[in-house]
Enzyme design. Structure first.
Site, PDB file in Angstrom:
ATOM      1  N   GLY A  35       0.237  -0.745  -0.158  1.00  0.00           N
ATOM      2  CA  GLY A  35       0.306   0.179   0.002  1.00  0.00           C
ATOM      3  C   GLY A  35       0.164   1.361  -0.343  1.00  0.00           C
ATOM      4  O   GLY A  35       0.263   2.436   0.733  1.00  0.00           O
ATOM      5  N   SER A  36       2.303   1.177  -0.303  1.00  0.00           N
ATOM      6  CA  SER A  36       2.911   2.437  -0.500  1.00  0.00           C
ATOM      7  C   SER A  36       2.198   3.613  -1.222  1.00  0.00           C
ATOM      8  O   SER A  36       2.090   4.755  -0.974  1.00  0.00           O
ATOM      9  CB  SER A  36       3.833   1.744  -1.017  1.00  0.00           C
ATOM     10  OG  SER A  36       4.328   1.749  -2.156  1.00  0.00           O
ATOM     11  N   ASN A  37       1.400   2.611  -2.226  1.00  0.00           N
ATOM     12  CA  ASN A  37       0.890   3.621  -3.664  1.00  0.00           C
ATOM     13  C   ASN A  37      -0.066   4.578  -2.879  1.00  0.00           C
ATOM     14  O   ASN A  37      -0.641   5.754  -3.080  1.00  0.00           O
ATOM     15  CB  ASN A  37       0.546   3.620  -4.964  1.00  0.00           C
ATOM     16  CG  ASN A  37       2.769   3.368  -5.571  1.00  0.00           C
ATOM     17  OD1 ASN A  37       2.545   4.824  -6.329  1.00  0.00           O
ATOM     18  ND2 ASN A  37       2.316   1.742  -6.205  1.00  0.00           N
ATOM     19  N   MET A 113      -3.236  -6.291  -8.101  1.00  0.00           N
ATOM     20  CA  MET A 113      -2.732  -8.092  -8.909  1.00  0.00           C
ATOM     21  C   MET A 113      -4.084  -8.568  -9.209  1.00  0.00           C
ATOM     22  O   MET A 113      -4.199 -10.815  -8.960  1.00  0.00           O
ATOM     23  CB  MET A 113      -2.127  -9.016  -7.385  1.00  0.00           C
ATOM     24  CG  MET A 113      -0.294  -7.552  -6.695  1.00  0.00           C
ATOM     25  SD  MET A 113       0.317  -7.044  -8.686  1.00  0.00           S
ATOM     26  CE  MET A 113       0.606  -8.510  -8.960  1.00  0.00           C
ATOM     27  N   ARG A 114      -4.935  -7.862 -10.019  1.00  0.00           N
ATOM     28  CA  ARG A 114      -5.888  -8.781 -10.434  1.00  0.00           C
ATOM     29  C   ARG A 114      -6.561  -8.663 -11.898  1.00  0.00           C
ATOM     30  O   ARG A 114      -6.304  -7.271 -11.369  1.00  0.00           O
ATOM     31  CB  ARG A 114      -7.350  -8.884  -9.723  1.00  0.00           C
ATOM     32  CG  ARG A 114      -7.119  -8.984  -8.254  1.00  0.00           C
ATOM     33  CD  ARG A 114      -6.263 -11.059  -7.554  1.00  0.00           C
ATOM     34  NE  ARG A 114      -7.502 -11.189  -8.295  1.00  0.00           N
ATOM     35  CZ  ARG A 114      -6.955 -12.830  -8.822  1.00  0.00           C
ATOM     36  NH1 ARG A 114      -5.703 -13.678  -7.675  1.00  0.00           N
ATOM     37  NH2 ARG A 114      -7.975 -13.916  -9.217  1.00  0.00           N
ATOM     38  N   ASN A 130      -4.251   2.671 -13.227  1.00  0.00           N
ATOM     39  CA  ASN A 130      -3.651   1.895 -12.983  1.00  0.00           C
ATOM     40  C   ASN A 130      -1.701   2.026 -13.269  1.00  0.00           C
ATOM     41  O   ASN A 130      -1.835   2.864 -13.453  1.00  0.00           O
ATOM     42  CB  ASN A 130      -4.091   0.364 -13.851  1.00  0.00           C
ATOM     43  CG  ASN A 130      -3.012  -0.824 -13.399  1.00  0.00           C
ATOM     44  OD1 ASN A 130      -2.828  -1.054 -11.956  1.00  0.00           O
ATOM     45  ND2 ASN A 130      -2.082  -1.120 -13.913  1.00  0.00           N
ATOM     46  N   HIS A 132       2.060   0.446 -13.249  1.00  0.00           N
ATOM     47  CA  HIS A 132       3.124  -0.522 -13.940  1.00  0.00           C
ATOM     48  C   HIS A 132       4.053  -0.157 -13.293  1.00  0.00           C
ATOM     49  O   HIS A 132       4.435   0.999 -14.562  1.00  0.00           O
ATOM     50  CB  HIS A 132       1.690  -0.693 -14.734  1.00  0.00           C
ATOM     51  CG  HIS A 132       2.523  -2.413 -15.823  1.00  0.00           C
ATOM     52  ND1 HIS A 132       2.219  -3.501 -15.004  1.00  0.00           N
ATOM     53  CD2 HIS A 132       3.562  -2.241 -16.698  1.00  0.00           C
ATOM     54  CE1 HIS A 132       3.127  -4.429 -15.570  1.00  0.00           C
ATOM     55  NE2 HIS A 132       4.177  -3.805 -15.942  1.00  0.00           N
TER      56      HIS A 132
END
Length: 213
Positions: A35-37, A113-114, A130, A132
């Site tokens: 959860g750093s973002n 991650m889904r 998203n 990446h």
């Protein structure tokens, strides 16, 4: 060589994007890990740089540390374990129902991650972004950092893009470039990429708030 100064942010400064903002965007963060973002978003909001509110954090992994970070920031969090669903569509429907109850404007997949389905995409058309850890379209999918090292590239980075049905292939919003050093390991390179992720993700959200897409 200064790692950060060799990264390129393809966007205006965050303060310029947010200073004319009106009503705060109501955000949901989907995360599967540390959860750093999410925390980078929360810090940008807390500092007044980003005119938004994280209304809910949804996580799919019971061990995800993002739930603790959300608690620290007094943000409601909800576990929706994908293992409880036999179909991806049913899993996404449970997410959509939670997002709609929270009256979310934008969905932020921050280490999610889904693989998403049309159930989620159609409910929030062009309102899901998203992040990446590569310079897309290079190295989509899992283990992007390892892919970059195996390919021997000299520069990689991170990308914020609109989510689409095809994995890591939606329209690009912002990218940041990060140099790859000969001594890099997946851990060291990923750590430098994350520094840039934490900068460009709030910027991408600011683009959304200013209707610049």
């Amino acid at each position: 060589m200064n790692n950060v100064s060799n990264s390129r942010l393809i966007s205006p400064p965050l303060s310029e994007l947010t200073k004319k903002s009106g009503k705060p965007l109501k955000l949901a963060v989907l995360a599967s890990g540390q959860g750093s973002n999410f925390e980078a978003i929360a810090q940008s909001i807390d500092s007044g740089q980003l005119n938004a509110q994280v209304a809910i954090v949804i996580y799919n992994n019971p061990e995800a540390q993002v739930s603790e970070r959300a608690q620290n920031w007094q943000v409601p969090s909800l576990l929706i374990n994908h293992r409880d669903f036999s179909r991806r569509e049913d899993f996404d429907q449970a997410i959509v129902e939670s997002l709609q109850r929270a009256e979310i404007d934008w969905v932020i997949m921050a280490g999610w991650m889904r693989i998403v389905t049309t159930v989620l995409l159609n409910a929030f058309t062009d309102r899901i972004i998203n992040i990446h850890p590569s310079l897309l379209p290079s190295f989509p999918g899992i283990r992007a950092v390892e892919q970059a090292l195996a390919a021997g590239v000299k520069i990689t980075g991170c990308t914020v893009h609109l989510a689409t049905l095809a994995v890591d292939s939606g329209p690009i919003l912002i990218q940041a470039a990060v140099p790859v050093f000969p001594e890099d390991t997946p851990a060291t390179l990923h750590a430098r990429i994350q520094i840039q992720e934490h900068l460009i993700l709030p910027q991408a959200i600011a683009f959304c708030s200013e209707n610049l897409l």
